[in-house]
Design a protein around this motif. Structure first.
Motif, PDB file in Angstrom:
ATOM      1  N   PRO A  40       1.074  -1.181  -0.104  1.00  0.00           N
ATOM      2  CA  PRO A  40       0.222  -0.268  -0.256  1.00  0.00           C
ATOM      3  C   PRO A  40       0.910   1.113  -0.064  1.00  0.00           C
ATOM      4  O   PRO A  40       0.689   2.459   1.026  1.00  0.00           O
ATOM      5  N   LEU A  41       1.657   1.189  -0.935  1.00  0.00           N
ATOM      6  CA  LEU A  41       2.291   2.626  -1.285  1.00  0.00           C
ATOM      7  C   LEU A  41       1.799   3.799  -1.262  1.00  0.00           C
ATOM      8  O   LEU A  41       3.060   5.006  -0.813  1.00  0.00           O
ATOM      9  N   ASP A  42       0.862   4.277  -1.523  1.00  0.00           N
ATOM     10  CA  ASP A  42       0.315   5.396  -0.839  1.00  0.00           C
ATOM     11  C   ASP A  42      -0.784   5.711   0.476  1.00  0.00           C
ATOM     12  O   ASP A  42      -1.311   6.600   0.380  1.00  0.00           O
ATOM     13  N   ASN A  43      -0.242   4.806   0.813  1.00  0.00           N
ATOM     14  CA  ASN A  43      -1.003   4.601   2.413  1.00  0.00           C
ATOM     15  C   ASN A  43      -0.219   5.091   2.859  1.00  0.00           C
ATOM     16  O   ASN A  43       0.556   5.019   3.607  1.00  0.00           O
ATOM     17  N   THR A  44      -1.356   6.325   3.442  1.00  0.00           N
ATOM     18  CA  THR A  44      -0.836   7.606   4.296  1.00  0.00           C
ATOM     19  C   THR A  44      -0.196   6.814   5.742  1.00  0.00           C
ATOM     20  O   THR A  44       1.212   7.026   6.728  1.00  0.00           O
ATOM     21  N   ASP A  48       4.009   6.739   6.670  1.00  0.00           N
ATOM     22  CA  ASP A  48       4.589   7.186   7.636  1.00  0.00           C
ATOM     23  C   ASP A  48       5.375   5.756   8.867  1.00  0.00           C
ATOM     24  O   ASP A  48       6.644   6.149   9.543  1.00  0.00           O
ATOM     25  N   TRP A  49       4.883   4.274   8.380  1.00  0.00           N
ATOM     26  CA  TRP A  49       5.471   4.205   9.436  1.00  0.00           C
ATOM     27  C   TRP A  49       6.459   3.640   9.022  1.00  0.00           C
ATOM     28  O   TRP A  49       7.190   3.411  10.142  1.00  0.00           O
ATOM     29  N   MET A  50       6.614   3.258   7.411  1.00  0.00           N
ATOM     30  CA  MET A  50       8.093   3.224   6.469  1.00  0.00           C
ATOM     31  C   MET A  50       8.846   4.430   7.395  1.00  0.00           C
ATOM     32  O   MET A  50      10.480   3.601   7.804  1.00  0.00           O
ATOM     33  N   GLN A  51       8.540   5.902   6.868  1.00  0.00           N
ATOM     34  CA  GLN A  51       9.569   6.631   7.546  1.00  0.00           C
ATOM     35  C   GLN A  51      10.123   6.201   9.512  1.00  0.00           C
ATOM     36  O   GLN A  51      11.232   6.438   9.215  1.00  0.00           O
ATOM     37  N   ARG A  52       9.814   5.897  10.410  1.00  0.00           N
ATOM     38  CA  ARG A  52       9.803   5.867  11.276  1.00  0.00           C
ATOM     39  C   ARG A  52      10.174   4.992  11.486  1.00  0.00           C
ATOM     40  O   ARG A  52      11.507   5.375  12.261  1.00  0.00           O
ATOM     41  N   GLN A  53      10.288   3.618  10.532  1.00  0.00           N
ATOM     42  CA  GLN A  53      10.816   3.262  11.065  1.00  0.00           C
ATOM     43  C   GLN A  53      12.551   3.386  10.045  1.00  0.00           C
ATOM     44  O   GLN A  53      13.761   3.192  10.775  1.00  0.00           O
ATOM     45  N   ARG A  88      10.176  -5.857   5.914  1.00  0.00           N
ATOM     46  CA  ARG A  88       9.145  -7.047   6.505  1.00  0.00           C
ATOM     47  C   ARG A  88       7.755  -6.215   5.787  1.00  0.00           C
ATOM     48  O   ARG A  88       6.938  -6.944   6.488  1.00  0.00           O
ATOM     49  N   PRO A  89       7.435  -5.413   5.140  1.00  0.00           N
ATOM     50  CA  PRO A  89       6.293  -4.881   4.722  1.00  0.00           C
ATOM     51  C   PRO A  89       5.385  -5.878   4.243  1.00  0.00           C
ATOM     52  O   PRO A  89       4.201  -5.305   4.687  1.00  0.00           O
ATOM     53  N   TRP A  90       5.068  -6.823   3.918  1.00  0.00           N
ATOM     54  CA  TRP A  90       3.937  -7.847   3.549  1.00  0.00           C
ATOM     55  C   TRP A  90       3.375  -8.600   4.233  1.00  0.00           C
ATOM     56  O   TRP A  90       2.105  -8.402   4.515  1.00  0.00           O
ATOM     57  N   GLN A  91       4.030  -7.686   5.982  1.00  0.00           N
ATOM     58  CA  GLN A  91       3.412  -8.663   7.097  1.00  0.00           C
ATOM     59  C   GLN A  91       2.796  -7.159   8.207  1.00  0.00           C
ATOM     60  O   GLN A  91       2.525  -7.134   9.425  1.00  0.00           O
ATOM     61  N   TRP A  92       2.766  -6.116   6.950  1.00  0.00           N
ATOM     62  CA  TRP A  92       2.462  -4.433   7.682  1.00  0.00           C
ATOM     63  C   TRP A  92       0.797  -4.287   8.382  1.00  0.00           C
ATOM     64  O   TRP A  92       1.417  -3.937   9.920  1.00  0.00           O
ATOM     65  N   ASP A  93       0.736  -4.973   8.153  1.00  0.00           N
ATOM     66  CA  ASP A  93      -1.168  -5.169   8.923  1.00  0.00           C
ATOM     67  C   ASP A  93      -1.028  -5.941  10.051  1.00  0.00           C
ATOM     68  O   ASP A  93      -2.299  -5.991  10.614  1.00  0.00           O
TER      69      ASP A  93
END
Length: 344
Positions: A40-44, A48-53, A88-93
Motif C-alpha cells: 500500500p505505497l499510497d497509504n499515508t 509514515d510507518w516506513m519513515q518512522r522505521q 518486512r512490509p508484506w506483514q505491515w498490517d
C-alpha cells in the motif's frame, strides 16, 4: 560457510554482489509484489510507518543503514527497495500468514550444561547460505538471513549467545512507538548482546514481535513472547520451548487488552510444542546426540514433527562446553547431510 567481514558497508556490498540474482528475485516477489497483492505505497499510514522505521534504525543503529546501502550498491538495486525488504512490509498490517513451522528449545544435558536447538522453516528460495559475519565492532556471529537483508534469524555469536526464534502475528496489537522489525532486532542482538540479561534488556527497550528462546555461555536462559507492546517472559525454570503461538491464556488475555483481535489457531504449532515438551521430560537426562537426533528426525505423518518439509536449517549450540562451536544441519539434504560443526 561463507564468511564476510569488514565495515558494515563492505559487508553489505559483498553480500549484495554475491547474492545479486537472489536479491532481485526477492525484491520482485516481496517488495514489487509481482503476481501478489501490491504494497500500500499510497497509504499515508504505511508511508509514515516506513519513515518512522528508517528514523529509528538511523538513530539507534546507523550502521544498519550503511550495510543496506552496501547491499543496494552491490546488487545494483534501489536503496529504498532494500530498506523496504528489510522492514518486512508484506506483514505491515499483521494480517498475512506467518512462517508456521519454526521451533526452539533449551534443555539441560546430563552434564548439567544447557543446550539450545531448533529449526528455521520458510521458503528456502529466499535465503542465503549460512553466513559468518565478522563486523568491525561487536561480536562475530553465524546466521541464515533472507538475501538482500541485514537480518538475523537463528543465530550464535562469539560470546556464546544462542538465539532461537519463531514468528508470531498479533493482528490489532497497539505497538509501542519505538517498535521495530523483529529480524533486524535479532540481528542487533546477535551482534551486540553477550548474555540473556542483555537480551532481556534489549527487548524491553526496543519492542518487536517474536517468540524467543535464548541461552548463553553462563547457562542463562531467556524464554519469552517478545511483542511490539512489551515482553512476556515465561517461567524462569524449565521447560523452555516455543513454536509459533502464544502459549498462555493469561498472556492472551493481556494481549487482547492491548488490541489483539484474534490469535491464529495453529494446530501444527501446538502439536510441535507438545512434542518439544514431551522431549523435555528428559531434561537433565539426555546428551548432545539425543538432542540433535530428536531435532532432525522428520516424520511427515506426525504434525508434531520438528523437522518438516520446509525446514531450511537445524541448529545446536552448547557454549558452556563448546563456546565457539555451532552445529548446523540441513535435515532435508538439499545442501549438506547430517550435522556439521562450524566455528563462529
Amino acid at each position: 560457510m561463507f564468511t564476510v567481514e569488514g565495515t558494515h558497508y563492505h559487508i553489505g556490498r559483498t553480500l549484495g554482489t554475491t547474492y545479486a540474482a537472489q536479491v532481485h528475485a526477492n525484491l520482485r516477489v516481496l517488495v514489487h509484489r509481482i503476481g501478489y497483492t501490491p504494497l500500500p505505497l499510497d497509504n499515508t499510514a504505511f508511508v509514515d510507518w516506513m519513515q518512522r522505521q528508517e528514523r529509528l534504525i538511523a538513530e539507534y543503529w546507523p550502521w544498519l543503514i550503511d550495510e543496506m546501502q552496501g547491499i543496494a550498491d552491490g546488487a545494483g538495486a534501489d536503496f529504498r527497495d532494500i530498506l523496504l525488504l528489510n522492514l518486512r512490509p508484506w506483514q505491515w498490517d499483521d494480517c498475512r500468514d506467518p512462517s508456521v513451522h519454526c521451533s526452539s528449545l533449551v534443555v539441560h544435558l546430563q552434564n548439567g550444561t544447557v543446550a539450545n536447538a531448533g529449526t528455521l522453516d520458510d521458503s528456502r528460495e529466499y535465503y542465503c547460505d549460512p553466513l559468518r559475519i565478522v563486523p568491525e565492532s561487536g561480536y562475530r556471529f553465524i546466521t541464515i538471513p533472507v538475501a538482500g537483508t541485514s537480518w538475523g534469524m537463528r543465530a550464535f555469536n562469539s560470546a556464546g549467545l544462542a538465539i532461537g526464534i519463531s514468528s508470531q502475528l498479533l493482528p490489532g496489537l497497539r505497538p509501542s512507538p519505538d517498535a521495530i522489525n523483529q529480524d533486524l532486532a535479532t540481528r542487533v542482538i546477535a551482534q551486540s548482546c553477550a548474555t540473556v540479561d542483555e537480551v532481556r534488556q534489549f527487548c524491553a527497550r526496543h519492542p518487536f514481535n517474536q517468540n524467543l528462546v535464548c541461552s548463553d555461555a553462563r547457562g542463562g536462559v531467556f524464554c519469552a513472547h517478545a511483542t511490539a507492546a512489551g515482553v512476556y517472559e515465561l517461567s524462569s525454570s524449565a521447560p523452555y520451548c516455543l513454536t509459533n503461538h502464544i502459549v498462555s491464556d493469561e498472556i492472551r488475555t493481556a494481549l487482547t487488552c492491548q488490541g489483539v483481535r484474534t490469535f491464529a489457531d495453529l494446530a501444527q504449532s501446538q502439536a510441535r510444542r507438545m512434542n518439544l515438551l514431551h522431549f523435555l521430560q528428559r531434561d537433565s537426562q539426555c546428551c548432545a546426540d539425543d538432542v540433535r537426533a530428536f531435532i532432525i528426525t522428520r516424520d511427515d505423518a506426525d504434525p508434531g514433527s520438528i523437522t518438516t518439509p520446509g525446514t531450511i536449517v537445524a541448529t545446536y549450540a552448547n557454549p558452556q562446553v563448546d563456546p565457539g562451536g555451532f552445529w548446523i544441519a540441513d535435515p532435508n539434504g538439499n545442501a549438506f547431510a547430517g550435522w556439521t560443526r562450524v566455528v563462529v
